[in-house]
Design an enzyme around this catalytic site. Structure first.
Site, PDB file in Angstrom:
ATOM      1  CG  ASP A 204      -5.893  -5.699 -18.615  1.00  0.00           C
ATOM      2  OD1 ASP A 204      -5.224  -6.524 -18.766  1.00  0.00           O
ATOM      3  OD2 ASP A 204      -6.768  -5.535 -17.539  1.00  0.00           O
ATOM      4  CG  ASP A 206      -3.521  -6.755 -15.671  1.00  0.00           C
ATOM      5  OD1 ASP A 206      -4.480  -5.938 -15.770  1.00  0.00           O
ATOM      6  OD2 ASP A 206      -3.468  -7.704 -16.657  1.00  0.00           O
ATOM      7  CG  ASP A 296      -6.765  -2.852 -14.513  1.00  0.00           C
ATOM      8  OD1 ASP A 296      -7.223  -1.773 -15.033  1.00  0.00           O
ATOM      9  OD2 ASP A 296      -7.202  -3.871 -14.291  1.00  0.00           O
TER      10      ASP A 296
HETATM   11  P1  DGT Z   1      -6.209 -10.403 -20.231  1.00  0.00           P
HETATM   12  O1  DGT Z   1      -5.963  -9.202 -19.713  1.00  0.00           O
HETATM   13  O2  DGT Z   1      -7.570 -10.865 -20.739  1.00  0.00           O
HETATM   14  O3  DGT Z   1      -5.321 -10.859 -21.535  1.00  0.00           O
HETATM   15  O4  DGT Z   1      -5.960 -11.739 -19.067  1.00  0.00           O
HETATM   16  P2  DGT Z   1      -5.314 -11.536 -17.709  1.00  0.00           P
HETATM   17  O5  DGT Z   1      -5.416 -12.700 -17.075  1.00  0.00           O
HETATM   18  O6  DGT Z   1      -4.381 -10.474 -17.777  1.00  0.00           O
HETATM   19  O7  DGT Z   1      -6.797 -11.103 -16.986  1.00  0.00           O
HETATM   20  P3  DGT Z   1      -7.064  -9.730 -16.250  1.00  0.00           P
HETATM   21  O8  DGT Z   1      -6.263  -8.289 -16.840  1.00  0.00           O
HETATM   22  O9  DGT Z   1      -8.434  -9.494 -16.162  1.00  0.00           O
HETATM   23  O10 DGT Z   1      -6.640  -9.730 -14.824  1.00  0.00           O
HETATM   24  C1  DGT Z   1      -5.257 -10.003 -14.460  1.00  0.00           C
HETATM   25  C2  DGT Z   1      -5.388 -11.028 -13.136  1.00  0.00           C
HETATM   26  O11 DGT Z   1      -5.865 -10.230 -11.984  1.00  0.00           O
HETATM   27  C3  DGT Z   1      -6.497 -11.943 -13.375  1.00  0.00           C
HETATM   28  O12 DGT Z   1      -5.898 -13.039 -13.550  1.00  0.00           O
HETATM   29  C4  DGT Z   1      -7.167 -12.162 -11.936  1.00  0.00           C
HETATM   30  C5  DGT Z   1      -6.299 -10.804 -11.355  1.00  0.00           C
HETATM   31  N1  DGT Z   1      -7.410  -9.692 -10.306  1.00  0.00           N
HETATM   32  C6  DGT Z   1      -7.074  -9.346  -9.369  1.00  0.00           C
HETATM   33  N2  DGT Z   1      -7.850  -8.551  -8.993  1.00  0.00           N
HETATM   34  C7  DGT Z   1      -8.839  -8.559  -9.851  1.00  0.00           C
HETATM   35  C8  DGT Z   1     -10.028  -7.848  -9.847  1.00  0.00           C
HETATM   36  O13 DGT Z   1     -10.601  -7.008  -8.929  1.00  0.00           O
HETATM   37  N3  DGT Z   1     -10.892  -8.292 -10.744  1.00  0.00           N
HETATM   38  C9  DGT Z   1     -10.579  -9.155 -11.771  1.00  0.00           C
HETATM   39  N4  DGT Z   1     -11.662  -9.445 -12.804  1.00  0.00           N
HETATM   40  N5  DGT Z   1      -9.476  -9.792 -11.739  1.00  0.00           N
HETATM   41  C10 DGT Z   1      -8.508  -9.481 -10.749  1.00  0.00           C
HETATM   42 MG    MG Z   2      -4.679  -8.589 -18.061  1.00  0.00          MG
END
Ligand code: DGT
Ligand code: MG
Length: 372
Positions: A204, A206, A296
């Site tokens: 996603d 963010d 998000d």
């Molecule tokens: P991705 O999107 O799969 O490439 O990886 P990230 O690291 O962007 O992970 P993502 O989009 O699920 O979440 C971004 C960051 O936001 C994550 O490292 C932890 C944080 N975060 C803040 N609030 C929340 C929440 O309510 N739920 C989750 N799952 N993560 C959250």
């Molecule tokens: Mg993400």
């Protein structure tokens, strides 16, 4: 001489937030195996086991070289018996029988497919599997009642399971900036999550949005969402309003790590520009003029911005470890809103991530090294 062959023995600090973890992982075969076990534990509702495997994988991600022998791991933390057994199997025979069996398991495959639908969590997927629904086709045919998010998730399944590239993230950023600039001049939009850590793709995109004048951000999200909707950029959105109140919350019931900002889970309709679409763009019907992308949005008051930025940049394990460090080593409580010091019975202010690390007694780790 054969006996004195140099084999480096690794050692690394025990909390992921004490380590520098770049995207260049020298032990991907091992960490992929452990991550798969973590994923399976999470998908089976065994969160404790999931965290244990995530920690083990993260410890290996921080090593400067590939591991070739088990004896090199003496100084590496977080490796329990189960993880060590998997590592041993992979080092000795190139694969772990347990992990390979898992990859082939019908239940695991079904859990992945079903939770791959936006809006479907572990419990729902487990229930469907219990009812004999293992594939998208079976889901479409047997037609359990789906909520609005799940209907959007199913409709855009392929797009939402196709990684989002940096160029696409930049295109989404341009849209969000236009929206924010239009409904609240001076608003600041920051790319967070994996892209801020330097990842080339994500599941996603963010964003964290604030305004340099405290209070001006109030009520921003609904305006932002209606602007985006009126311009045809939204396929789906669900907005949660801000429910964080420092005084009401207090240290006794510390803000759970997240979820209390104005937050919008959305699916964007992103116009595809020539040359930007990733592999698989277009699909069966030939090139399409747009793709669906999970986006998000989070709005934070500027007074909490540094905490929100740190809390939403990830990785998830890095965040978890920061909070564990704060609680266990510092007697503090860290959230995406604030840092509370139990010893001094007061909140510690910060206007940058660097200050938060300093409050926590940690060396500053930049986003590109938070890929635990
Ligand atoms: P991705 O999107 O799969 O490439 O990886 P990230 O690291 O962007 O992970 P993502 O989009 O699920 O979440 C971004 C960051 O936001 C994550 O490292 C932890 C944080 N975060 C803040 N609030 C929340 C929440 O309510 N739920 C989750 N799952 N993560 C959250
Ligand atoms: Mg993400």
């Amino acid at each position: 001489e054969q006996q004195t062959e140099e084999v480096e023995v690794f050692s690394t600090p025990s909390y992921a937030c004490q380590r520098r973890t770049t995207l260049d992982n020298h032990n991907a075969v091992l960490t992929d195996a452990l991550s798969l076990l973590a994923e399976n534990a999470e998908l089976s509702g065994e969160d404790g086991r999931g965290v244990a495997f995530r920690r083990a994988a993260a410890a290996l991600k921080a090593l400067p070289l590939p591991v070739t022998r088990l004896t090199q791991l003496g100084g590496v933390p977080c490796l329990g018996g189960h993880s060590l057994r998997v590592i041993k199997d992979v080092l000795e025979s190139g694969a772990s029988p347990e992990v390979e069996a898992l990859r082939r398991s019908e239940r695991f495959k079904a859990l992945k497919v079903l939770t791959g639908i936006f809006g479907v969590g572990v419990k729902t997927a487990g229930r469907w599997i219990g009812e004999g629904i293992l594939t998208l086709r079976q889901l479409r045919d047997s037609g359990p009642t789906l909520n609005r998010a799940q209907r959007a998730g199913l409709r855009h399944y392929d797009d939402l399971n196709r990684p989002v590239g940096r160029a696409e993230a930049a295109a989404v950023a341009a849209v969000v900036e236009a929206a924010a600039g239009s409904v609240l001049p001076g608003a600041r939009v920051t790319l967070i999550g994996g892209f801020r850590r330097g990842k080339q793709t994500g599941h996603d995109v963010d964003f964290l949005i604030t305004h340099p004048e405290e209070g001006r951000e109030a009520g921003l999200m609904p305006k932002l969402v209606s602007w985006l909707d009126s311009q045809g950029f939204l396929l789906y959105q669900k907005t949660n309003s801000n429910s964080y109140l420092e005084a009401a919350e207090g240290p006794a019931r510390p803000a759970s790590n997240m979820d209390r900002f104005e937050r919008c889970f959305s699916v964007f309709k992103l116009p595809e520009e020539a040359g930007r679409g990733g592999a698989g763009a277009g699909g069966e019907g030939g090139p399409r003029p747009w793709r669906a992308v999970r986006v998000d949005l989070v709005v934070s008051p500027v007074s909490q911005f540094a905490f929100a930025l740190l809390g939403w940049t990830g990785s998830k394990l890095f965040e978890r470890e920061l909070r564990r460090w704060a609680g266990h080593e510092m007697n503090m409580c860290l959230s995406s809103h604030a840092l509370y010091d139990h010893r001094q019975s007061r909140y510690l202010r910060a206007s940058s991530e660097e200050e938060i690390f300093a409050h926590l007694g940690l060396e500053y780790i930049p986003p590109s090294e938070r890929n635990a």
